[in-house]
Each structure stands twice: as C-alpha cells, then as structure tokens.
Design an enzyme around this catalytic site. Structure first.
Site, PDB file in Angstrom:
ATOM      1  CG  ASP A   1      -1.598   1.182   1.338  1.00 54.23           C
ATOM      2  OD1 ASP A   1      -2.968   1.156   0.757  1.00 54.23           O
ATOM      3  OD2 ASP A   1      -1.451   2.118   2.263  1.00 54.23           O
TER       4      ASP A   1
ATOM      5  CD  GLU B   1       6.622   5.242 -19.547  1.00 59.35           C
ATOM      6  OE1 GLU B   1       5.337   5.490 -20.128  1.00 59.35           O
ATOM      7  OE2 GLU B   1       7.470   5.732 -20.411  1.00 59.35           O
TER       8      GLU B   1
HETATM    9  C1  NOJ Z   1      -4.102   3.286  -0.423  1.00 61.25           C
HETATM   10  C2  NOJ Z   1      -5.336   2.679  -0.047  1.00 61.25           C
HETATM   11  O1  NOJ Z   1      -5.677   2.012  -1.267  1.00 61.25           O
HETATM   12  C3  NOJ Z   1      -6.428   3.692   0.304  1.00 61.25           C
HETATM   13  O2  NOJ Z   1      -7.675   3.146   0.518  1.00 61.25           O
HETATM   14  C4  NOJ Z   1      -6.019   4.213   1.789  1.00 61.25           C
HETATM   15  O3  NOJ Z   1      -6.726   5.097   2.250  1.00 61.25           O
HETATM   16  C5  NOJ Z   1      -4.564   4.827   1.490  1.00 61.25           C
HETATM   17  N1  NOJ Z   1      -3.698   3.909   0.769  1.00 61.25           N
HETATM   18  C6  NOJ Z   1      -3.947   4.806   3.008  1.00 61.25           C
HETATM   19  O4  NOJ Z   1      -3.649   3.671   3.359  1.00 61.25           O
END
Ligand code: NOJ
Ligand code: MG
Length: 610
Positions: free
Chosen positions: A227, A299
């Site tokens: 993430d 990119e």
């Molecule tokens: C990206 C995640 O996909 C999103 O849903 C989240 O709020 C943020 N990162 C923070 O973790």
C-alpha cells in the site's frame, strides 16, 4: 447510408503502430498471465448478518472466482483495526479484525483457495499504523524501544505556541502533522491523523515490517499488495515543499511533492522486501510469492519498482499500472489510447509484464468513469492487452458507483469527511468520497442484493438501489450480459496467443485496434470502437497478416455480431462502443471448425419443422 459508412471507413486515417512486441514462448511464471481479482472484504459477502463482509463470506464465494478464471485475488486489509480508514489503519499487523473472522478463518481461506488453484494476496500497509497500535501508544509515551518508530518533530514555536514544522499536507486534507500532548511533539501522517507514519529510517521498523511479511507467508499468503509505497520516506531535513497550485493551502494538491514522495529510498526498500520474499521461496519452496506495489506515479518512477537501474536487484513483480485510470478518460480519443498504452508497453524492462487496471476501492468504477456503455470495451482492453488483467470486485458485472445514493450523514470515508468537518458547504464531498465505489457486491435480487441476511442490522454502506436490475444472478441468465462476456474474455486469455503473443496497434478514426500474434497460431485482432458513431474497418488496409475472412471469437454486449460469425476482412462493421476479437478464418476447415460445422448442422436438423 450503408455506402456512406463504408466509404468513411475506407477513407479513415490509419495510424499505424511503430511497435511490435515480440512473443515469448513458455517461459511465463504463473502471475504473468493471470487475472487478479481485488476483493474489498467489507463489501464482498457477509456470512454472519452483521452487515459487514467477512472471511467466511469470501470462502463461500470462491467458486465465483473460479468460474471467472481468477488466478490470484488480493484482499484489502483484514487485520485488526479501529476502521478509521476501513482497515488501512492497522492496530495489530499480526491479528485478524474480529468482525472479519479469526486467524483460523484466514488459514482456511488460504487452504480452500489453494484447492481451487487461486492464490491469496494480502494487503501490506507499511507506511503507517493506526494510532491505536501498541507501537504508537508506546512511542508517544517515549518508550525506549518504540521511541523512534514514528516520525516526530517538536515543531516551530511561534508566539509561544508550537506550529507544524513545515507546509506538508495530508492526502486526506489539512496539515500532515498533528500535535501529541503526551509526547509534546508533532507526529507525521501522510493520510488521516489516525494513521501515523512509521519511520523507515529506523532499522527496527524495517526489521519489524519484514517480520510481518514472513509471518503471513508462514500462514499461507501467496504475496502482498504493498500500500501507498511511494509515501514511505520524506527528506530528513523536513524542508517545505514548493507551492504547486494557488488555492486552498490545506489541500494535498497545494504543494509539489518533491520531498515527501517517490524518494530513492522507496525503491531500495522494495528491493529489500523482494529479497525477503525470494529468500522465503528458496527456503520453503512452492510457487513464486508475488509483490504488487501501489504507487500513483509517473512512468519513470513506476519502472523503478521492477528492478534497480542496472538490473542487479529485483523489485516488485507487479507495479500497478494506473494509466487507464489516470491518463485516459471518457472523452479520450482512440489515438490517446494508442499513445498511452504503447508507451507503457514500450517502457517495460526487457522480459517484464505490465498489468491493466480500470478500477479499485479508491477510484470511480469504470462504468461511472467512462460511461456504462463503454464497460465492455474497457473490459476487452484489460483482458486482451499483453500482460496481467486486474479486476475490481463488481467490474465483472459492470457495477457502477452509487454516487448520489449515499447521503452526507451516511458517508464514512475519511477522505470526504475530513474535508467537510462542519457538514456539506457544497457538493464537493460527493466527489471526494470513495464510499460510492465500495457498496456491497450485487449477487442477486433478494434483500440487500444477496450480500447479507442482516435482519434489523443495516449494511455498513447502503446497497446500490439498481441491484434488482444489475446483479450477478440476472446476468447469468442473460446471454449477452457483461458477466457472460467477461467469462468469454477470460476463456480467450487461456491460450498461447493471448498469454504470450506479440502486440501491434493501430487507430482508425475512433477505433483502437491491436493484433496478438504467436507463431504457429492464427493471428488475432482486437477491435474496439471508442467513439459514439458506427464504423466500418478495412482490416486489409491495417495489416496483411489476416486472411480475407475473419471469424468472431468474442463480441461485447453492445455488438451486433455473434461469436462464430464470419466477416469480410475489408468491411468489418462496428457499432458505437463495440468491441470484438476476431481471428483469420480459412475456408478449409481445421479440425476444430469441422467439429463446430457438424455441430451447427445437427442443430439445424433438430430445428427443422417435423
Ligand atoms: C491507499 C489505499 O488504497 C487507500 O484506500 C488508503 O486510504 C490509503 N492508501 C492509505 O492507506
Ligand atoms: Mg459479517
């Protein structure tokens, strides 16, 4: 009329591709040709009637994933969390959130999925924890072990009052710094204030997060979706970001992100995690554990995730490719599709695959972003372009956003709520909110769309009111549905031409077309009319690799063609937003077409009146 269309087709400007990727034979690892399906666990299937999806719910629907040919599924976080950001605020990285189930449920899910040859990928959220995480609570208390687990700063004292040290803003609006009374310092949070950033310049944090990876691989996870990885590091001297955009100084977009995003240290950490995963593989055997990395980046930055510049260190197997979300829009001409898609394919390090993504739990659904009539066209792209196909749960039935169905007082997404702490002063919250893309999966037309038998409990987000007309069960019974088309596309992906074939692209007016070719097999042509007028394409003017006759392999639900139709290569008719895949057809029947001829003849005989 017909003649006019025909002429406009012939006179159309043909832009030919300069690129042909060469086919590869039989060297693909499992993930390189797979369909990855994202499950948003809270909204997929509720097994216990509390209105919240759960792990047992997912287990009960694994057959659905099998039916559509999914190779791997990634789950948004299922770990212990106060749910301020619906699981992206983890309070215990080693435990399952109770409302989703138990550790036993998770292990059972890994096992059941394995029996169906589906890999389970978990969400790994390294950038931050919840402020309820024991590590943060101890860090705030200046505990000697956890003191430096987070990014702390005493701030700048102005008129006796400490102020945030710089102009960094949070993605979710407002300063990225929040004062902590106990620690008497500000802590950094790139997202909500309940999500303090972990300090990756502190070795124990690096070690801890590697343990998290090993822990879940031990339980049976086949990999991780990482993430918000480009937010991992910030410059050490905390200097101000340059101003990008005059406007609300508390908006994330107010500053350029030179010092808080995409820093070189990010890639090094990715390569380190890859080493952990490869080492795990070497020690434990089994199929490749994979890393999918999430970074909304250009990119150049995206390519760095694959490997180090000299190729000596490997990184993410699958840096998410967001060009179909970020660089192409409802009104993008076919020529932009060609430009953007070709560029991404050409930018890849040698031998590596990209992936095609049209939606996730943070983005408007494809039917809402491109228009519902273009859903099949976009699905065609995702499923037939070279590389990995990614599907966000609900895309396979063409679910759309419930944008105007959720009221402000029902809105729970911090991205919308934080920007409007005093209620809706305008309707900007409607567009900031991610709730509309996260509504429960529409399984059937029973109560709550078959998502749960909730009794008096309410579903955590309202079910889209269109569910009686748009649900999986209905689409199964309707031959020309998005779901049945999706299944056909999924089957089409299974052969060598789609798995390994080369690619060459063309544009004719608003039609985006590309070939998929592999030696020893009939060449394929994908034709997608992105425009709102009908088109007639002379395929012989695009390329000479096709015979005069073409056989339709799949045809989207907007089409007038049927699978098996034979078309003249010099006048292929496409309705607006129509997508088809064809291959060369020769009059001399091959074994398989001889079989289908016999079959059609016998059907004809059965159909004759007696
Ligand atoms: C990206 C995640 O996909 C999103 O849903 C989240 O709020 C943020 N990162 C923070 O973790
Ligand atoms: Mg439940």
């Amino acid at each position: 009329m017909w003649r006019l269309i025909f002429l406009s087709g012939i006179l159309a400007t043909i832009v030919q591709a300069a690129i042909i990727t060469s086919p590869r034979h039989g060297t693909q690892d499992w993930y390189e040709t797979a369909i990855f399906y994202q499950i948003y666990p809270r909204s997929f299937k509720d097994s216990d009637g509390d209105g919240i999806g759960d792990i047992q719910g997912i287990i009960s629907k694994l057959e659905h994933l099998k039916e559509i040919g999914v190779g791997g599924t990634w789950l948004s976080p299922i770990f212990e969390s106060p749910m301020k950001d619906f699981g992206y605020d983890i309070s215990n990285f080693y435990a399952i959130q109770k409302e989703y189930g138990t550790m036993e449920d998770a292990v059972l899910l890994f096992q059941k999925a394995k029996e169906l040859d589906i890999k389970i990928i978990l969400d790994f959220v390294p950038n931050h924890s919840s402020d309820q995480c024991e590590w943060f609570i101890k860090s705030a208390a200046n505990d000697s072990v956890y003191r430096d687990y987070y990014v702390w700063h005493e701030g700048i004292v102005v008129d006796g009052v400490p102020r945030p040290p710089n102009n960094w803003n949070s993605v979710f609006y407002g300063s990225a710094w929040t004062w902590h009374d106990q620690r008497k310092a500000f802590y950094l949070h790139q997202f909500d204030k309940s999500q303090p950033d972990l300090n990756f310049r502190h070795q124990p944090v690096v070690d801890e997060m590697k343990n998290v990876l090993r822990f879940w691989m031990d339980k049976g996870a086949s990999g991780f979706r990482v993430d918000a990885v480009n937010h991992l590091f910030e410059v050490e001297d905390f200097r101000d970001e340059p101003i990008d955009n005059e406007g609300d100084p508390l908006d994330y977009g107010y500053t350029k992100k030179d010092y808080t995003k995409d820093l070189d240290e990010v890639y090094d950490m990715i390569y380190q995690w890859r080493e952990v995963m490869d080492q795990y593989q070497a020690e434990h055997g089994g199929e490749t554990r994979i890393m999918m990395s999430e970074a909304y980046a250009n990119e150049t930055f995206t390519m760095k995730y694959y490997q180090s510049p000299d190729g000596s260190r490997q990184g993410s197997h699958m840096p998410f490719n967001f060009v179909l979300i970020n660089e192409l829009y409802e009104g993008s001409p076919a020529s932009d599709f060609k430009k953007v898609i070709d560029a991404r394919i050409n930018a890849l390090p040698s031998g590596r695959k990209t992936n095609w993504v049209i939606g996730n739990h943070d983005q408007a659904r494809v039917g809402s972003r491109y228009g519902p009539e273009k859903i099949d066209a976009l699905l065609t792209l995702v499923m037939t372009l070279p590389g990995i196909a990614v599907t966000y749960n609900g895309e396979e039935i063409g679910m759309v956003d419930y944008r105007y169905g959720i009221l402000f007082n029902e809105t729970v997404d911090p991205q919308a709520c934080n920007a409007y702490p005093d209620g809706p002063v305008d309707d900007g919250w409607i567009w900031k909110s991610r709730d509309p893309v996260r509504t429960p999966f529409q399984w059937d037309d029973s109560e709550n769309a078959g998502f749960c038998e909730c009794g008096t409990n309410r579903t955590w987000l309202p079910v889209n009111s269109n569910y009686k007309k748009l649900n999986l069960e209905l689409q199964k019974s309707w031959r020309k549905s998005t779901f049945n088309y999706y299944k056909e596309l999924s089957e089409l992906r299974q052969d060598d031409t789609m798995k390994e074939g080369g690619y060459e692209s063309f544009v004719v007016n608003e039609v985006f077309a590309f070939t998929r070719t592999v030696e020893g097999h009939d060449p394929r042509l994908v034709l997608i009319n992105l425009g709102d007028t009908e088109q007639v394409i002379d395929v012989t003017k695009l390329t000479h690799i096709f015979s005069d006759k073409l056989r339709v392999l799949v045809a989207g639900s907007e089409t007038s063609h049927e699978k098996g139709d034979i078309l003249n290569a010099n006048d292929v008719y496409l309705r607006k937003y129509n997508a088809i895949v064809v291959e060369s057809f020769s009059e001399i029947p091959s074994e398989s077409s001889a079989e289908s001829l016999t079959l059609s003849l016998s059907l004809l005989i059965v159909a004759l009146p007696v």
